[in-house]
Design a protein around this motif. Sequence first.
Motif, PDB file in Angstrom:
ATOM      1  N   TRP A  51     -96.217  46.765  25.641  1.00 51.69           N
ATOM      2  CA  TRP A  51     -94.907  47.380  25.826  1.00 51.69           C
ATOM      3  C   TRP A  51     -94.728  48.543  24.866  1.00 51.69           C
ATOM      4  O   TRP A  51     -95.440  48.659  23.869  1.00 51.69           O
ATOM      5  N   GLN A  88     -95.052  44.117  21.325  1.00 51.82           N
ATOM      6  CA  GLN A  88     -95.512  42.953  22.068  1.00 51.82           C
ATOM      7  C   GLN A  88     -94.496  42.380  23.042  1.00 51.82           C
ATOM      8  O   GLN A  88     -94.799  41.431  23.760  1.00 51.82           O
ATOM      9  N   ARG A  89     -93.288  42.942  23.071  1.00 53.99           N
ATOM     10  CA  ARG A  89     -92.303  42.416  24.015  1.00 53.99           C
ATOM     11  C   ARG A  89     -91.482  43.545  24.631  1.00 53.99           C
ATOM     12  O   ARG A  89     -91.386  44.639  24.080  1.00 53.99           O
ATOM     13  N   PHE A  90     -90.882  43.252  25.776  1.00 54.83           N
ATOM     14  CA  PHE A  90     -90.052  44.196  26.508  1.00 54.83           C
ATOM     15  C   PHE A  90     -88.774  44.464  25.728  1.00 54.83           C
ATOM     16  O   PHE A  90     -88.108  43.528  25.275  1.00 54.83           O
ATOM     17  N   THR A  91     -88.416  45.761  25.570  1.00 55.97           N
ATOM     18  CA  THR A  91     -87.219  46.127  24.819  1.00 55.97           C
ATOM     19  C   THR A  91     -86.503  47.303  25.493  1.00 55.97           C
ATOM     20  O   THR A  91     -86.957  47.824  26.520  1.00 55.97           O
TER      21      THR A  91
END
Length: 200
Positions: free
Chosen positions: A155, A159-162
Amino acid sequence: MKLYVSERAPNPRRVQMFIAEKGMTGIEEVLVDINAHEHKSHPALSRSPVARIPVLELDDGRVLSESRAICAYLEGLQPEPNLMGRDAEERAFIEMADRHVEWYVTLPLAQAIRHQHPGLAVLEQPQFPEFGASQQAKAMETLRWLDGLLQGQPWVAGQRFTIADITAFCTIEFARLLKFKPGEQGLAALAAWRDRVAAR
């Protein structure tokens, strides 16, 4: 609350996606025709010094403008799922990624579209096509950088969707007005990321 939006514009779409990712309900959407300059005469929108959208009208009548400010307010109302960072360190790095996209991809691509696309002439007078082309070239440099970044992480901010992914996705979709498709530009990681976001 009322959210004032327009069709196809990337910044209202950012807030709409943010709300969708949060699973929030109860916010009424009001469609504004910016090509007809409705945003400049609307009583809620004309309170902003620049009369732009999106605008979130709160239940007490106050208006909140600027996409990121609206998203920050909504994140405060409903912290989960978290899209802007859980602590000071994560918030700072997510904001950095989001600002990189805003300043070095969204802004130049928006200028490229506003100054080159005939359908935007009603909003951008006079148009300067050469300036638009120069901004498109600058945005492409950053998009190549973003493609490289996405080769090493899933992303935009890590490491995560934001919110940084929302900003980037709305920009990439808006750039279709320039016939831009990441896969056709050799940006395979960006194209794969775009498809993952679209699938959401």
